[in-house]
Design an enzyme around this catalytic site. Structure first.
Site: not given
Ligand code: NDP
Length: 282
Positions: A52, A96, A119
């Site tokens: 990322k 995460q 997200d």
């Protein structure tokens, strides 16, 4: 012989578009910024986080990675999330998952500012997706939709079958196919006669986490098959949820693993971060 949908190539095209838009935004004084938080030492998560950061650098974004020890408390993690919520240099915050067991994923996610929830897991963003009036789409299902679009596959009126109903992939995938006017069926572990349902699919999306589970006899001749699965075999090789050897000869289009859906996920994260940054322009 199926057409192989080249996720790497399509991801590179989309990233080039994002990089160009990022340059325009920078010229207007805004540099898109993504903060990624990782708690603990999970090796797979560490690889995702590194990728990322690399993805951000490639398109010209600012990125910050917070590597917190396994023993981090909920209060400490929430304090960091709240600080990033207030930070004007940060437009996207990603925690995460999975978090270590003593931390509650849901509590942490619901504390991210929905405007920075790149997200798209916050309940406000999930609700917006249901209504069809959204700012962000969850990265993996959004990536699947881009793969279909860029391959010239029209979803409208097609029988779409999604195997898997997780909040991260299956459910939002079904919603996005529905928004694209597909006729959508969702299957899961309690589905009776799964093969009978999957054989109806013009477009079959598989996201279950079981190596090579969907075989050629479960697929209609000419179907489009999208394999979201990422499973490590004993020899360490990555494989999907679809048995490529038996499905590929029947499919009209198919995504490989690796090199199909995988490269799109981070690309869509970058796109969401760009969208969040653009929204700060007056
Ligand atoms: P989850 O484990 O959260 O969900 C799996 C789903 O599959 C569940 O809904 C489950 O049903 C269903 N399922 C399990 N076994 C069967 C079966 N035998 N028949 C029918 N349905 C079944 O997984 P995720 O959605 O998070 O991930 C799915 C896969 O996609 C994994 O391999 C993961 O690694 C991969 N993935 C890949 C990404 C990428 O970037 N390419 C991103 C995210 C995930 P039930 O609800 O009834 O238990």
């Amino acid at each position: 012989m199926a057409n192989i949908i080249d996720g790497k190539k399509i991801a590179a095209e989309v990233r080039a578009e994002i990089a160009a838009e990022c340059a325009e935004l920078k010229a207007k004084g805004v540099t898109p910024g993504l903060a990624v938080i990782i708690v603990g030492e999970d090796p797979a998560s560490k690889v995702y986080v590194r990728n990322k950061k690399k993805g951000c650098e490639e398109v010209g974004f600012h990125s910050e990675v917070y590597e917190l020890p396994e023993a981090t408390t909920e209060e400490e993690l929430l304090a960091l999330v709240h600080k990033l919520n207030r930070d004007e240099a940060i437009h996207g915050i990603l925690v995460q998952l999975p978090l270590p067991k003593h931390l509650n994923d849901e509590i942490i996610i619901q504390n991210i500012d929905p405007k920075k929830d790149v997200d798209a897991f916050h309940e406000i963003n999930v609700g917006k997706i249901m209504i069809g009036n959204y700012d962000f789409l969850p990265c993996t299902p959004a990536g699947v939709m881009v793969l279909l679009e860029k391959s010239g596959i029209d979803v409208c009126g097609k029988e779409c079958v999604v195997v898997g109903r997780s909040n991260i992939v299956g459910k939002p995938q079904a919603m996005l196919l529905l928004h694209a006017n597909g006729t959508v069926t969702v299957c899961h572990s309690r589905t009776k006669d799964l093969a009978e349902v999957t054989r109806r699919a013009d477009i079959l999306v598989v996201a279950i986490g079981k190596a090579d589970f969907v075989t050629g006899d479960m697929v209609k001749e000419g179907a489009v098959v999208i394999d979201v699965g990422m499973n490590r075999k004993v020899d360490g090789k990555l494989t999907g949820d679809v048995d490529f050897a038996t499905v590929e000869p029947k499919a009209s289009y198919i995504t490989p693993v690796p090199g199909g859906v995988g490269p799109m996920t981070i690309t869509m994260l970058l796109r969401n971060t760009l969208t969040a940054a653009k929204k700060t322009l007056k």
